[in-house]
Structures are given as structure tokens and as C-alpha cells.
Design a protein around this motif. Structure first.
Motif, short mmCIF file in Angstrom:
data_model
loop_
_atom_site.label_atom_id
_atom_site.label_comp_id
_atom_site.label_asym_id
_atom_site.label_seq_id
_atom_site.Cartn_x
_atom_site.Cartn_y
_atom_site.Cartn_z
N UNK A 291 0.85 -1.20 0.00
CA UNK A 291 0.00 0.00 0.00
C UNK A 291 0.88 1.24 0.00
N UNK A 292 0.29 2.39 -0.32
CA UNK A 292 1.09 3.63 -0.37
C UNK A 292 1.78 3.92 0.95
N UNK A 293 3.02 4.40 0.88
CA UNK A 293 3.75 4.81 2.07
C UNK A 293 3.92 3.66 3.05
N UNK A 294 3.63 3.96 4.31
CA UNK A 294 3.75 2.96 5.38
C UNK A 294 2.38 2.41 5.80
N UNK A 295 1.39 2.50 4.91
CA UNK A 295 0.02 2.10 5.27
C UNK A 295 -0.09 0.63 5.65
#
Length: 474
Positions: A291-295
Motif C-alpha cells: 500500500x502507499x507509504x507505510x500504510x
């Protein structure tokens, strides 16, 4: 009011609702009630409290029913343990506070039976939740809402029969088995909050969840007082009310809950479509998906923290009634249920209004709200464990009045981290893991309580506070 036009043969992509969220659109009443049109509905155009208005009656009746019956069931187990399992006389059983040795024995055996009941209640639900969340993403939320209430009617009907006959308290484990085998609380929560996730966005989700959770909790604790008072008219009376409420919920779901999304027809579903290894893999893919970033990491950490909190809170809740009904507090059932009701009503009101104030007016994030709630839970458990009189219990209730906000923020945050067509999979995975919480919490804390209640009855609560404390810093 604009009319909807679309090609029935062309099902929109799962993110269709999001792509159309910028369109200027106001649905008519007919649009909102029409089945099979949900993917064409602009979620942002729905009324702010659209899902809350539909789920509040259901969760209110469910909360009232379970609140009414839970302390009464514990009392029934305690009574049958004394009368049948330990074979004490009616004189002893009706005046346990005057017989210290016998009271400790009843307390010990009752807590063990409750532990077994929790295990029976958890394991089947944990199994079914692995499949039914993913299934509901394809076939809809309505049937998973209906089935548990049919099971609850049968289960509490069996408990009602047991109020008229003296049988071993171990037979009462059939009640949680029937409940769990038909989905129980796990399936109700997956279906209800998946339904809410279908028709809310990041702006409206948290207040809707807060309202439904708060009303459920308010009525659950109010039901505790109702059940305690109704026992004065006979052991069976609370069960009549509980069964009636479950029947009302079944009727309400059948006639009043409408699916607005275009799901597959249940008529096309086979039993092999429900329990398949592929659905378990779907759940795992939902958690492990990049998922985007650290999601993805954020999602896993939140679920881990929820499991820790659940183990400690549920474990301690399982022994609270027994903890307060014996030395040094010696509360009666009526005293406990009234306290429980007042405490729950206050927490429910706080859950709604504090959540709205923190989110809308102070713009505090759901993550920070969860941290505040966890700190409140730690202090609550600590004061409970150190209590030597009823005054300390009331102080514990005061410092712990924000603890339920954490569950609202966690639901809101986790749903916002996944796509709309993954909500059922996420909630079923989360509820499956949360089904482990009673399994671990009740087993561990009941056994500890059994061995420590003679020298420090509150030890379990202090232990729970110590285990939960690190979550504050996560």
C-alpha cells in the motif's frame, strides 16, 4: 433531483464510487431504496448519517438484548454451580457471603466454567469469520446479518428452559456453542460495519461508527440494569425479553435493510463458494498487499495493538462480576448491574460527543484519539486492581471513561486504509483475530484469578494494565 441511468450488464469497477465522488449529484428517495444500484451512487452525496440511521435500531436492540442476558447468565451459572456442581444446600447458596470457604469454591468453579464457555463461544466464530467477510464482499451483507439472530433465538431459548430445571452448569455451554456456530457477535459486527463502510467516506465514517457503537454500548449497559431488576420477578423473565428483541431484529433486517450495492445473487451461491481456501488467501492478501507509504505497516500495527488491548480488556471483564460480588466489595447482582448501566451510559455519551468534538472542532486525528483512549484504559485497570473499597471502583470508572473511544478510532482508521471492495475481508480478518482475544484473555486471566483471588483479587487488573501500557507509545 437527478435520475440514475446505467447499463445493468456493465458492473462498475470497485473504485467507481470514488471516481465519481466529484460529480454534483443528489440521490432521490427512490434511488436510495432501489436495490442493485449502489456502485452508481455517489457516496459523498448521501446524507451524513445515512448508515447510522439504518444500523442504530438493529444495534440498539442487539445491545439491549445482550446487556439484559449477560449478567443473568453469569448469575445462573453461579447458582447452578452452587446447587448442582458443588451440591451445597439452598441455605448456603442463598447466603454465600456468610460462608467464606464455600463462596471461594463457588467463585473458583464459576470462573472456570465461564472460561470454558468463552472458548466454546470463540472458536467456531473465529473459523467462520475467515470465510464470511470475503463472501459478503461478493454476495452482500444482509444474510450475514440475519443468520446470527436466528441462532441467538435458539441459544437463549435453551437458556430459558434451564431456568426451570436444575441441571449441571456445564450444560449451559450449549448456549454459547449455538451462538458461535451461527456467527454470533463476530458475524454481526463484520456485516454491520462492512455495510457502513460501503456507504461512508473518510469524512462521515468516524461519526457514523461512533454513533452506532455508542448507542449499542448505551443500550447494552442499560440492559444490564434491566436484567438485574427483572430477575426479581423470576430467573426466566430476562430471557423472555432477550428472545423477543432478537426476533424483532430478525424481522427488522429482513424487511428494512436494503442492499444498495450491486452484489452477486445469493441464488447463484453454492456451499463450496463459502468455505474455500481461496477466501482465506483473500484475507491474507488484504493484510499483506503493498500500500502507499507505510500504510501496510500501519495497518498491521493497529491490528496488533487491538489484539493486545482486546486480550487484556476482555480477560479482565470476564472476572469483573465475580471480583465485585465477593470480598472486599460484596456487591449484589442489582448493585453490579446498576453500576454497569450508569458506567456504560456515561461512556456511550462520551463516545459520541467527545469523538465529534475531538474530530470536528479540535481536528485531532483518529490515531491520537486511540492513544488517549488506551491511556484511559490503562489507568482504569490499574485503579481496579488496587481498589480496596467501592470508592476506588467508582474512581476507576471515572478515569476509564474514555477507553471505548479507541475502538471507534481503530475501526475508522483500518477501514480508511483499504479499498471499498476489501472492507469485508479486512473486518473478517480483524474479527477472526479478535476472536482469539477472548480465547487467550479469558483462559489466562481466569486461571490467574483462580490462583490469586485469595491473596490479591485485583492482581489480574494490574497485570492487564502493565501489558496494555506499551500500546500507548505505539
Amino acid at each position: 433531483m437527478g435520475a440514475l441511468t446505467f447499463d445493468m450488464d456493465k458492473k462498475p469497477a470497485p473504485d467507481a464510487v470514488r471516481r465519481r465522488s466529484s460529480m454534483k449529484y443528489t440521490p432521490s428517495k427512490e434511488d436510495l431504496l432501489a436495490a442493485d444500484v449502489a456502485d452508481e451512487i455517489n457516496v459523498d452525496a448521501l446524507p451524513t448519517y445515512y448508515t447510522a440511521l439504518r444500523m442504530v435500531p438493529l444495534m440498539a436492540f442487539y445491545g439491549l438484548a445482550m446487556g439484559t442476558v449477560q449478567p443473568v447468565l453469569t448469575e445462573l451459572i453461579k447458582t447452578r454451580t452452587c446447587q448442582v456442581a458443588l451440591n451445597y444446600t439452598d441455605e448456603i447458596c442463598e447466603n454465600l457471603n456468610n460462608y467464606t470457604k464455600e463462596a471461594k469454591a463457588v467463585q473458583r468453579v464459576t470462573s472456570q466454567i465461564q472460561m470454558y464457555q468463552t472458548l466454546v463461544d470463540s472458536l467456531p466464530a473465529m473459523f467462520f469469520s475467515l470465510f464470511l467477510g470475503s463472501w459478503s464482499d461478493e454476495y452482500g451483507r444482509k444474510l450475514p446479518m440475519l443468520v446470527p439472530f436466528a441462532g441467538l433465538v435458539i441459544a437463549h431459548g435453551f437458556s430459558l428452559i434451564n431456568t426451570f430445571i436444575r441441571i449441571s452448569p456445564y450444560y449451559l455451554m450449549l448456549t454459547p456453542f449455538i451462538t458461535s456456530a451461527t456467527g454470533g457477535m463476530v458475524l454481526v459486527n463484520v456485516a454491520v460495519f462492512s455495510y457502513m463502510g460501503d456507504y461512508t467516506n473518510d469524512r462521515t465514517r468516524s461519526p457514523n461508527v461512533a454513533i452506532v457503537d455508542a448507542i449499542h454500548m448505551l443500550l447494552r449497559f442499560a440492559g444490564s440494569a434491566v436484567g438485574g431488576q427483572l430477575t426479581q420477578f423470576g430467573e426466566s423473565v430476562p430471557f423472555y425479553l432477550t428472545i423477543s428483541l432478537h426476533v424483532c431484529n430478525f424481522i427488522f433486517i429482513f424487511f428494512a435493510i436494503h442492499e444498495l450495492r450491486a452484489f452477486k445473487s445469493i441464488k447463484d451461491c453454492k456451499i463450496t463458494d463459502v468455505v474455500t481456501l481461496e477466501r482465506v488467501k483473500d484475507n491474507w492478501r488484504t493484510l499483506s498487499k503493498k500500500r502507499p507509504g507505510y500504510n501496510r505497516l500501519f495497518l498491521l500495527l493497529i491490528i496488533g495493538c487491538l489484539l493486545i488491548i482486546g486480550v487484556c480488556v476482555i480477560g479482565d471483564m470476564s472476572i469483573t462480576q465475580l471480583y465485585l460480588e465477593f470480598d472486599p466489595f460484596n456487591w449484589t447482582l442489582q448493585h453490579f448491574t446498576i453500576y454497569n448501566a450508569i458506567n456504560g451510559v456515561v461512556e456511550g455519551v462520551i463516545m459520541v460527543f467527545v469523538n465529534i468534538v475531538l474530530r470536528r472542532y479540535l481536528t485531532i486525528s483518529d490515531t491520537m484519539i486511540g492513544t488517549i483512549a488506551t491511556l484511559s484504559a490503562v489507568l482504569h485497570l490499574l485503579f481496579y486492581g488496587l481498589a480496596t473499597s467501592s470508592a476506588f471502583i467508582y474512581i476507576a470508572a471515572g478515569v476509564g471513561c474514555l477507553k471505548m473511544l479507541g475502538f471507534v478510532s481503530i475501526k475508522s482508521v483500518t477501514i480508511s486504509l483499504v479499498d471499498r471492495d476489501e472492507i469485508g475481508k479486512l473486518l473478517s480478518t480483524k474479527m477472526s483475530l479478535m476472536s482469539i482475544a477472548p480465547f487467550i484473555g479469558v483462559t489466562v486471566f481466569t486461571n490467574i484469578f483462580t490462583h490469586t483471588n485469595e491473596w490479591w483479587p485485583g492482581f489480574c487488573f494490574v497485570l492487564g494494565a502493565c501489558v496494555t501500557a506499551p500500546v500507548v507509545f505505539v
